[in-house]
Motif scaffolding. Structure first.
Motif, PDB file in Angstrom:
ATOM      1  N   LYS A  56      -3.621   0.657   7.293  1.00 32.36           N
ATOM      2  CA  LYS A  56      -3.944   0.385   8.812  1.00 32.36           C
ATOM      3  C   LYS A  56      -2.861  -0.283   9.833  1.00 32.36           C
ATOM      4  O   LYS A  56      -2.950   0.294  10.823  1.00 32.36           O
ATOM      5  N   ASN A  57      -2.412  -1.397   9.441  1.00 33.66           N
ATOM      6  CA  ASN A  57      -1.671  -2.130  10.231  1.00 33.66           C
ATOM      7  C   ASN A  57      -0.286  -1.678  10.285  1.00 33.66           C
ATOM      8  O   ASN A  57       0.373  -1.545  11.465  1.00 33.66           O
ATOM      9  N   SER A  58       0.341  -0.762   9.478  1.00 34.61           N
ATOM     10  CA  SER A  58       1.384   0.001   9.488  1.00 34.61           C
ATOM     11  C   SER A  58       1.563   1.340  10.343  1.00 34.61           C
ATOM     12  O   SER A  58       2.324   1.857  10.342  1.00 34.61           O
ATOM     13  N   GLU A  59      -0.059   1.638  10.429  1.00 38.08           N
ATOM     14  CA  GLU A  59      -0.265   3.007  11.132  1.00 38.08           C
ATOM     15  C   GLU A  59       0.357   4.016  10.014  1.00 38.08           C
ATOM     16  O   GLU A  59       0.914   5.049  10.576  1.00 38.08           O
ATOM     17  N   LEU A  60       0.196   3.894   9.030  1.00 43.09           N
ATOM     18  CA  LEU A  60       0.672   4.644   7.587  1.00 43.09           C
ATOM     19  C   LEU A  60       2.297   4.977   7.440  1.00 43.09           C
ATOM     20  O   LEU A  60       2.695   5.980   7.045  1.00 43.09           O
ATOM     21  N   SER A  61       2.890   4.061   8.344  1.00 40.71           N
ATOM     22  CA  SER A  61       4.342   4.024   8.244  1.00 40.71           C
ATOM     23  C   SER A  61       4.971   3.330   6.860  1.00 40.71           C
ATOM     24  O   SER A  61       5.919   3.619   6.738  1.00 40.71           O
ATOM     25  N   ASP A  62       3.968   2.580   6.310  1.00 44.30           N
ATOM     26  CA  ASP A  62       4.432   1.931   5.016  1.00 44.30           C
ATOM     27  C   ASP A  62       4.470   2.995   3.846  1.00 44.30           C
ATOM     28  O   ASP A  62       3.349   3.341   3.184  1.00 44.30           O
ATOM     29  N   LYS A  63       5.576   3.314   3.574  1.00 39.01           N
ATOM     30  CA  LYS A  63       5.820   4.416   2.579  1.00 39.01           C
ATOM     31  C   LYS A  63       5.462   4.135   1.079  1.00 39.01           C
ATOM     32  O   LYS A  63       4.853   4.897   0.399  1.00 39.01           O
TER      33      LYS A  63
END
Length: 378
Positions: free
Chosen positions: A92-99
């Motif tokens: 959530k916090n990375s807006e799904l950018s945390d691969k």
């Protein structure tokens, strides 16, 4: 979450209202092997394609509360420090950018979901600027009560479409279409965090099941480290078993009819009251109905004990899980009788010359296989 809050978030998944930037997916085969992963930018997708993805996410926020939509709660210890909660928060916090978090999530789901067919895991992130609502419930667009950031996951079977004759506009004729893999309606999914009292609640998630008979224990255990609640279908069967075994011969037609009628009335009254709180039925409320119906004290105590043993002390049930407001059915080995729930007073039981009968009042409008017939007086 209550129905109104679920509906509010569902409306954030409309094409011209959503803030979704991308859709992430993982395609898995029936052997739990990842075929591929993908990320698609919403800005680069045709509107029709975006609409189809949004429909799959909106489906995860559809259905009946406590039946298809089930609250999953995290303990304080989990929220403070647990692998499962950290993973969801990272997504959530990375807006799904945390691969790395995405990869771990896809692997976790793949290991816990068992399907005979291929399926796809769809995941997206959205941001909702929650409008302020005045005390009278009126929306005030100039003000905001906060930002709700959430992820929604939809797990959908992938089925082969059948070949068919389809129209070719350029040739003005029909040709056989090729069978293809198509994403079907979600089997399960979830929303995190929950949207309670119109604000983010990281202590809860909203889980969706397409089938009220499927508990999805492995998925809930793997993703939330929680015990899957009893399904709506299991609650219905268990409740009926508890009643029959505890009351024994006291479980008469009139007792059962009264119980069904009064619980249905509670559902109607709750809907008309427009109460925000979900309706629940306790064992004591059921006991009171049974007592008013003439059930003896020892049978009432047997019911309470059996209820606690089957559902757990302090457990309340969603009334729609134990009665069907649209159905009143009597069944014998040879005959099935279906009655409109608001017309149960037309059905009675009698013992005539030692034989047991179900009597249905039929003054007019009697049909036999669609043919209007009369009832002869003898």
């Amino acid at each position: 979450m209550i129905e109104k809050e679920i509906g509010e978030i569902r409306r954030t998944l409309i094409f011209d209202k959503t803030a979704i930037k991308s859709i992430h997916g993982c395609y898995v085969n029936g052997k739990k092997e990842i075929i591929s992963t993908f990320e698609q930018s919403v800005a680069l997708m045709p509107e029709e394609e975006v609409e189809k993805y949004l429909a799959l996410f909106k489906k995860v926020l559809s259905g009946t509360v406590d039946k298809n939509l089930i609250d999953i709660s995290f303990t304080s210890a989990q929220v403070e420090d647990s692998e499962e909660h950290r993973l969801l928060m990272a997504l959530k916090n990375s807006e799904l950018s945390d691969k790395e978090a995405l990869e771990r999530f896809f692997r976790l789901v793949t290991e816990s979901v068992a399907m005979d067919e291929n399926y796809v895991i769809l995941l997206t992130h959205n941001v909702y600027d929650v409008p302020f609502k005045a005390a009278d419930g009126q929306r005030v667009d100039a003000d905001s009560s906060g930002v709700y950031s959430y992820i929604v996951c939809s797990i959908c079977p992938v089925k082969m479409t059948k070949s068919a004759l389809t129209y070719d506009a350029s040739e003005k004729t029909f040709h056989p279409s090729v069978a293809a893999s198509a994403i079907a309606a979600p089997a399960m999914g979830f929303l995190f965090p929950a949207f309670d009292d119109r604000q983010s609640n990281i202590y809860d998630a909203l889980f969706y099941t397409g089938s009220t008979e499927e508990a999805h224990e492995d998925f809930i255990s793997a993703v939330f480290h929680a015990t899957a609640p009893m399904t709506a279908a299991e609650q219905n069967v268990t409740f009926r078993t508890v009643l029959a075994e505890a009351l024994e011969e006291s479980c008469s037609f009139e007792v059962a009819k009264t119980l069904h009628k009064q619980i249905c009335e509670k559902i109607v009254e709750h809907k008309e009251s427009k109460s925000k709180e979900p309706l629940a039925v306790s064992k004591y409320q059921v006991r009171e109905i049974l007592e008013d119906s003439g059930v003896k004290e020892e049978k009432l105590e047997s019911f309470v004990e059996a209820f606690d043993e089957s559902f757990g002390k302090g457990t309340d049930l969603a009334p729609k899980n134990i009665v069907d407001v649209k159905k009143f059915e009597l069944r014998t080995p040879e005959v099935v009788i279906k009655v409109a729930p608001d017309s149960t007073h037309l059905v009675q039981t009698r013992v005539i010359d030692g034989a047991k009968y179900i009597l249905i009042r039929a003054d007019s409008g009697v049909e036999l296989n669609g043919l209007n017939v009369s009832i002869e007086e003898k």
